[in-house]
Design an enzyme around this catalytic site. Structure first.
Site, short mmCIF file in Angstrom:
data_model
loop_
_atom_site.label_atom_id
_atom_site.label_comp_id
_atom_site.label_asym_id
_atom_site.label_seq_id
_atom_site.Cartn_x
_atom_site.Cartn_y
_atom_site.Cartn_z
N HIS A 1 -2.32 -8.91 -1.72
CA HIS A 1 -0.94 -8.59 -1.09
C HIS A 1 -0.07 -9.98 -1.46
O HIS A 1 -0.10 -10.62 0.20
CB HIS A 1 -1.96 -7.90 0.02
N HIS B 1 1.82 -1.74 5.16
CA HIS B 1 0.18 -1.83 5.53
C HIS B 1 -0.24 -0.91 6.74
O HIS B 1 -1.11 -0.78 7.07
CB HIS B 1 -0.42 -3.09 4.78
N GLU C 1 0.71 3.94 0.89
CA GLU C 1 1.82 2.55 0.48
C GLU C 1 2.81 2.58 -0.78
O GLU C 1 2.32 3.16 -1.74
CB GLU C 1 1.35 1.32 0.30
#
Ligand code: BGC
Length: 353
Positions: free
Chosen positions: A111, A182, A317
């Site tokens: 991420h 997210h 996502e």
């Protein structure tokens, strides 16, 4: 049933690295309310009516900025960048130059790195009753990525109970980019136990198998005959604990489903028979990461005072494939100077009676 309400604005007024943080609220005509914070350009709360007409907050999160800062980082509701999901060994090449990133997830960069977009205070650009834009300029070399990258994420709440998310980005050096949101959804309301009885429907005929470090293998696999077949609606619980190596690697579902639907058609949906609330996802992105909150671990206490345990939410996502810079055959995540990166995702809520 809990009575859900939005957090207090004052609990989000703080300073992080000299920049002020806030809570923002959008409301529509049917009573839906969505709260955001500029810390990570995050979705904090999503209040939608259930089949009895009561509002339920269908995303996990916290009541104050302090709790976001203290929590074990699970990227709650955050804008993820510069690169959603994993880059193997925190390394990739662009034009024969190697770039190295921090390894914040075993050997991988996850991420965007430990101080990715989720940890930045974004600037608010416009905010109307039903629309808010956040901007962030990520300097060349930040978290190891090349190019000064100018990013905008815009959220709009429509009267059809849709959250429309639009991303735009431009760079001054060739780089890679993969943005997502997210949000962790629980359509019974956050804090109402696990999501195992939610019913999912994904038209994807293929998914990306992963290795033991959760890095995708080189090619897509058919969902046929596996736990990954959601082409007919099925409960999350039905196959999640099957004896399949892919489920072991993800500790449950934590995989990219290949999306070939245009944005006019549903790419994924989830429904809770208990609340009657349905979520449909529409996107321009080629992948949807279905993550069943396998690593939520009771360390964090959420908005209604209950601990968030494993599988107490799921994420859809929308994104390009994980580790794309190391898989030339995957849809490209390269962004060149002069190009404009654009991406759109819609989370639409409705009732099934
Ligand atoms: C990943 C998970 C990871 C989680 C962190 C998801 O996008 O797929 O593997 O643990 O993010 O919150």
């Amino acid at each position: 049933m809990d009575i859900y309400s939005l957090p207090d604005y004052r609990n989000f007024e703080h300073k992080i690295n000299g920049k002020k943080t806030h809570l923002f609220i959008l409301k529509n005509r049917t009573g839906m309310q969505v709260a955001f914070t500029d810390y990570g350009a995050r979705i904090v709360s999503v209040l939608v009516p259930d089949k009895a007409g009561n509002l339920r907050d269908v995303v996990l999160g916290f009541n104050s900025i302090h709790e976001y800062l203290q929590a074990n980082e699970q990227y709650h509701g955050a804008t993820i960048g510069r690169f959603a999901n994993r880059i193997a060994n925190g390394r990739f090449h662009l034009d024969d130059k190697e770039y190295t990133l921090q390894q914040n997830n075993g050997p991988n960069c996850l991420h965007g790195g430990p101080s990715g977009f989720h940890a930045k205070v974004w600037d608010r650009r416009t905010s109307f009753k039903k629309k808010i834009d956040f901007c962030y300029v990520s300097p060349d070399g930040e978290e190891g990525f090349p190019g000064n990258l100018k990013v905008t994420v815009s959220y709009e709440l429509t009267d059809d109970n849709e959250i429309v998310i639009k991303y735009k980005a431009e760079t001054d050096k060739k780089t890679v980019i993969n943005l997502t949101n997210h949000a962790y959804f629980n359509l019974d309301g956050e804090g109402q136990g696990d999501v195992l009885s939610h019913i999912l429907h994904l038209p994807s005929s293929h998914f990306l198998p992963i290795d033991e470090n959760q890095i995708p293998l080189d090619s897509e696999a058919s969902v046929y005959g596996t736990a990954f077949d959601f082409r007919s609606p099925k409960k999350i619980s039905q196959d999640i604990d099957n004896d399949e190596v892919q489920l072991k690697h993800g500790n449950g579902y934590d995989h990219t489903f290949v999306n070939r639907q245009p944005i006019s058609q549903v790419a994924a949906s989830a429904y809770s028979p208990n609340s009657g609330i349905r979520l449909q996802v529409f996107t321009t992105e080629p992948g949807i990461q279905l993550y069943t909150g396998n690593f939520l671990s009771r360390k964090d206490t959420g908005k209604s005072g209950r601990q968030y345990s494993s599988r107490s939410a799921f994420c859809f996502e929308t994104q390009h494939y994980p580790d794309s810079p190391n898989h030339p055959q995957f849809p490209s995540t390269v962004l060149e100077p002069g190009q404009v990166f654009e991406s759109e995702t819609i989370y639409k809520f409705s009732l099934v009676k």
